[in-house]
Design a protein around this motif. Structure first.
Motif, PDB file in Angstrom:
ATOM      1  N   GLY A 155      -0.656  14.231 -12.362  1.00  0.00           N
ATOM      2  CA  GLY A 155      -0.864  12.795 -12.218  1.00  0.00           C
ATOM      3  C   GLY A 155      -1.872  12.516 -11.118  1.00  0.00           C
ATOM      4  N   ALA A 156      -2.574  11.402 -11.233  1.00  0.00           N
ATOM      5  CA  ALA A 156      -3.604  11.050 -10.252  1.00  0.00           C
ATOM      6  C   ALA A 156      -3.395   9.632  -9.754  1.00  0.00           C
ATOM      7  N   GLY A 157      -3.767   9.400  -8.510  1.00  0.00           N
ATOM      8  CA  GLY A 157      -3.692   8.071  -7.923  1.00  0.00           C
ATOM      9  C   GLY A 157      -4.982   7.736  -7.207  1.00  0.00           C
ATOM     10  N   TYR A 158      -5.436   6.507  -7.341  1.00  0.00           N
ATOM     11  CA  TYR A 158      -6.677   6.066  -6.687  1.00  0.00           C
ATOM     12  C   TYR A 158      -6.428   4.747  -5.971  1.00  0.00           C
ATOM     13  N   ASP A 159      -6.530   4.784  -4.642  1.00  0.00           N
ATOM     14  CA  ASP A 159      -6.418   3.579  -3.818  1.00  0.00           C
ATOM     15  C   ASP A 159      -7.823   3.087  -3.519  1.00  0.00           C
ATOM     16  N   VAL A 160      -8.175   1.921  -4.038  1.00  0.00           N
ATOM     17  CA  VAL A 160      -9.530   1.382  -3.913  1.00  0.00           C
ATOM     18  C   VAL A 160      -9.769   0.884  -2.492  1.00  0.00           C
ATOM     19  N   ALA A 161     -10.952   1.148  -1.961  1.00  0.00           N
ATOM     20  CA  ALA A 161     -11.300   0.700  -0.608  1.00  0.00           C
ATOM     21  C   ALA A 161     -11.348  -0.818  -0.554  1.00  0.00           C
ATOM     22  N   LEU A 201      -6.286  22.414 -18.490  1.00  0.00           N
ATOM     23  CA  LEU A 201      -5.418  21.396 -17.928  1.00  0.00           C
ATOM     24  C   LEU A 201      -6.111  20.040 -18.007  1.00  0.00           C
ATOM     25  N   LYS A 202      -5.356  18.961 -17.815  1.00  0.00           N
ATOM     26  CA  LYS A 202      -5.946  17.628 -17.805  1.00  0.00           C
ATOM     27  C   LYS A 202      -5.073  16.683 -16.992  1.00  0.00           C
ATOM     28  N   ILE A 203      -5.674  15.589 -16.539  1.00  0.00           N
ATOM     29  CA  ILE A 203      -4.918  14.537 -15.878  1.00  0.00           C
ATOM     30  C   ILE A 203      -4.108  13.807 -16.942  1.00  0.00           C
ATOM     31  N   GLY A 204      -2.791  13.842 -16.800  1.00  0.00           N
ATOM     32  CA  GLY A 204      -1.944  13.171 -17.776  1.00  0.00           C
ATOM     33  C   GLY A 204      -2.073  11.662 -17.698  1.00  0.00           C
ATOM     34  N   LYS A 205      -2.181  11.151 -16.468  1.00  0.00           N
ATOM     35  CA  LYS A 205      -2.309   9.715 -16.266  1.00  0.00           C
ATOM     36  C   LYS A 205      -2.856   9.445 -14.870  1.00  0.00           C
ATOM     37  N   LEU A 206      -3.682   8.425 -14.766  1.00  0.00           N
ATOM     38  CA  LEU A 206      -4.226   7.962 -13.490  1.00  0.00           C
ATOM     39  C   LEU A 206      -3.743   6.546 -13.241  1.00  0.00           C
ATOM     40  N   SER A 233      -2.514   6.306  -2.316  1.00  0.00           N
ATOM     41  CA  SER A 233      -2.961   7.075  -3.487  1.00  0.00           C
ATOM     42  C   SER A 233      -1.921   8.122  -3.870  1.00  0.00           C
ATOM     43  N   LEU A 234      -1.180   8.631  -2.876  1.00  0.00           N
ATOM     44  CA  LEU A 234      -0.118   9.609  -3.146  1.00  0.00           C
ATOM     45  C   LEU A 234       1.017   8.968  -3.947  1.00  0.00           C
ATOM     46  N   LYS A 235       1.417   7.769  -3.562  1.00  0.00           N
ATOM     47  CA  LYS A 235       2.513   7.104  -4.288  1.00  0.00           C
ATOM     48  C   LYS A 235       2.059   6.698  -5.686  1.00  0.00           C
ATOM     49  N   LEU A 236       0.784   6.375  -5.860  1.00  0.00           N
ATOM     50  CA  LEU A 236       0.259   6.051  -7.186  1.00  0.00           C
ATOM     51  C   LEU A 236       0.256   7.289  -8.083  1.00  0.00           C
ATOM     52  N   ALA A 237      -0.112   8.432  -7.501  1.00  0.00           N
ATOM     53  CA  ALA A 237      -0.102   9.680  -8.269  1.00  0.00           C
ATOM     54  C   ALA A 237       1.323  10.048  -8.663  1.00  0.00           C
TER      55      ALA A 237
END
Length: 221
Positions: free
Chosen positions: A12-18, A72-77, A175-179
Motif C-alpha cells: 500500500g502507498a500513501g501520499y501527503d501533499v505539501a 509486484l505492484k502497488i495494490g492501492k494508493l 503518509s504512513l497512516k495513508l499507506a
C-alpha cells in the motif's frame, strides 16, 4: 526494489501533499508499506519539496516500474486531498492510466468505521497508533523519521502536530497512516503465513530481506 520481499504481495502507498501551515511551506511525503507476516514494513519513506507536480508523478512511475521488475505492484494508493483536491484529482487520473489505483482521502470528512462515526483524520491516526502499540510497524531507524513521528500528539479526541523551524508538520506520519489505510481498505482476502511454534525450533527466516545480508539494517518496531 531490493528492499521488497517478492513473496509478500500486499503493498500500500500513501501520499501527503505539501501545503502551507502557519505561513511555512511544509514538505510532501510518500510512504510505501509492505505487509509481511502481519508486520507493516515501511520499505520506502520520502520527505521532499518540489513545486513541479510532474516530479510527483515521475516518482510514482519509477516506484511502479521498480516493483514490476520483481512481479509486484502497488495494490492501492491513498492521497490526502484535504487541501489540494484539484491537484489530487488530476494525479489520481494520471496514475490510473499507468495502472495505479488511488483513493482520495479528505481528513475532515466522516464515515462509519466498525459502527462508529468519525472523521478520517481520527480514524487513520488511531489505526496507525494501534499498530504501533501492537508492534506491527517497522520503520527505518533514521533520526528524521523518529522526529517526524514524535511531532504528533493527541488533542481533543483527535491528532495534532506543531510546525518546526524547517516547516515539517508530521508529514511522514500522515503518509504512513495513508499507506496503512490503503492496505486495510484494499484487497482484504485472508492469507496464511508459515510459522513454527515451540519445541525450541529455529524461527522462520525474517520477512525483511535486508536483515539477511551481512550488514544488517537497523530497524525499530
Amino acid at each position: 526494489a531490493d528492499f521488497f520481499d517478492p513473496q509478500c504481495r500486499r503493498i500500500g502507498a500513501g501520499y501527503d501533499v505539501a501545503t502551507t501551515v502557519g505561513g511555512k511551506s511544509n514538505p510532501a511525503s510518500i510512504t510505501i508499506l509492505q505487509e509481511c507476516g502481519g508486520v507493516y514494513y515501511a520499505r520506502l519513506a520520502l520527505l521532499f519539496r518540489t513545486r513541479d507536480p510532474e516530479v510527483v508523478f515521475r516518482i510514482f512511475l519509477e516506484i511502479s516500474r521498480g516493483l514490476a521488475a520483481k512481479n509486484l505492484k502497488i495494490g492501492k494508493l491513498c492521497i490526502d486531498a484535504t487541501s489540494e483536491r484539484f491537484f489530487a484529482t488530476i494525479l489520481k487520473r494520471r496514475l490510473r492510466a499507468v495502472g495505479i489505483a488511488s483513493q482520495l482521502v479528505v481528513s475532515s470528512e466522516s464515515a462509519v468505521f466498525h459502527g462508529e462515526k468519525m472523521n478520517y483524520k481520527c480514524y487513520l491516526g488511531n489505526l496507525l497508533c494501534n499498530d504501533f502499540e501492537d508492534g506491527r510497524i517497522a520503520l527505518p531507524a533514521a533520526p528524521w523519521v523518529r522526529d517526524n513521528i514524535r511531532q504528533v500528539y493527541r488533542a481533543k479526541g483527535t491528532f495534532a502536530a506543531d510546525v518546526d523551524a524547517s516547516g515539517n508538520h508530521a508529514d511522514f506520519f500522515d503518509s504512513l497512516k495513508l499507506a496503512r489505510f490503503a492496505l486495510s481498505s484494499g484487497d482484504s482476502r485472508a492469507h496464511v503465513d508459515d510459522v513454527r511454534i515451540g519445541g525450541g525450533q529455529v524461527p522462520s527466516p525474517s520477512k525483511n530481506p535486508l536483515l539477511n545480508r551481512k550488514k544488517r539494517a537497523r530497524l525499530y518496531v
